[in-house]
Write an enzyme that holds these catalytic residues in place. Structure first.
Site, mmCIF file in Angstrom:
data_model
loop_
_atom_site.group_PDB
_atom_site.id
_atom_site.type_symbol
_atom_site.label_atom_id
_atom_site.label_comp_id
_atom_site.label_asym_id
_atom_site.label_seq_id
_atom_site.Cartn_x
_atom_site.Cartn_y
_atom_site.Cartn_z
ATOM 1 N N LYS A 71 0.834 -1.210 0.000
ATOM 2 C CA LYS A 71 0.000 0.000 0.000
ATOM 3 C C LYS A 71 0.864 1.254 0.000
ATOM 4 O O LYS A 71 0.613 2.199 -0.769
ATOM 5 C CB LYS A 71 -0.940 -0.002 1.205
ATOM 6 C CG LYS A 71 -1.919 1.187 1.215
ATOM 7 C CD LYS A 71 -2.847 1.138 2.411
ATOM 8 C CE LYS A 71 -2.123 1.565 3.668
ATOM 9 N NZ LYS A 71 -3.032 1.713 4.826
ATOM 10 N N ASP A 76 -6.762 1.347 0.934
ATOM 11 C CA ASP A 76 -6.825 1.400 2.390
ATOM 12 C C ASP A 76 -8.229 0.986 2.827
ATOM 13 O O ASP A 76 -9.035 0.517 2.020
ATOM 14 C CB ASP A 76 -6.471 2.797 2.909
ATOM 15 C CG ASP A 76 -7.518 3.839 2.544
ATOM 16 O OD1 ASP A 76 -8.416 3.542 1.710
ATOM 17 O OD2 ASP A 76 -7.458 4.950 3.087
#
Length: 210
Positions: free
Chosen positions: A120, A138
């Site tokens: 991420k 997220d």
């Protein structure tokens, strides 16, 4: 959600915010990398409060190494997991100096080899700094993608791949920012603000709020 609805979805998000930006404060690719590492399980607001002090003392990898782990920890002690984050910030700064001339690398493999940098975080840096079509999923984006029917998936990687397939190419570079902001402020977790949503009629969520 059908492809024509997806295109309209992003057209509206674009028209409402033509130039979306991350809410993390930074003045260089290095500072963004550190800020994203620090943002794990923390709000952007809390990270910004910490990095204002941290980056004033250590704006570069060299300065961060000189500041040391305890100095870093003292600056970021208001955010969660600050001890481990201080350790990772110091270690990644050293590796940038030793292996990359102090510059943030533009490749996923090199980024993910840095301490504290997962998929991420790498995606945020690749997209925001290097303008690559990467999608950082997220909790906000994962929730929104499933709730709206935009790109359903059982885990973040499945949603990431689905978004990369389904988002129109001309909207892909900014899609991460539009989605995270929409999930953070409109399509919220407990009570989505459907009455204020500009894409409400395109959304497939059955339990819309008034």
């Amino acid at each position: 959600m059908k492809r024509e609805a997806i295109r309209e979805f992003f057209r509206r998000l674009h028209d409402a915010n033509p130039n979306p930006q991350t809410e993390l404060e930074y003045a260089s690719p290095y500072q963004l990398l550190v800020a994203v590492v620090l943002s794990a399980q923390a709000t952007d607001r809390s990270v910004n409060l910490a990095t204002r002090k941290l980056f004033a003392l250590a704006p570069t990898p060299e300065a961060m190494v000189s500041l040391g782990e305890e100095g870093i920890a003292d600056c970021i002690k208001t955010i969660g997991l600050f001890r481990n984050k201080a350790k990772n910030t110091l270690a990644l700064s050293r590796l940038l100096l030793e292996g990359h001339g102090g510059e943030v690398p533009a490749g996923r493999e090199a980024l993910e080899a840095l301490p504290g940098v997962g998929r991420k975080t790498a995606n945020v840096v690749l997209n925001t700094v290097f303008r690559q079509p990467a999608m950082a999923v997220d909790t906000h984006i994962f929730r929104l993608a499933n709730r709206t029917g935009l790109a359903p998936g059982k885990d973040v990687l499945e949603v990431e791949k689905a978004l990369l397939r389904r988002v129109p190419k001309d909207y892909l570079l900014d899609a991460h920012h539009w989605l995270i902001l929409h999930g953070r402020y409109v399509c919220t977790a407990r009570k989505p603000r459907c009455a204020e949503c500009g894409v409400r009629d395109l959304c497939l969520f059955r339990d819309k709020t008034d």
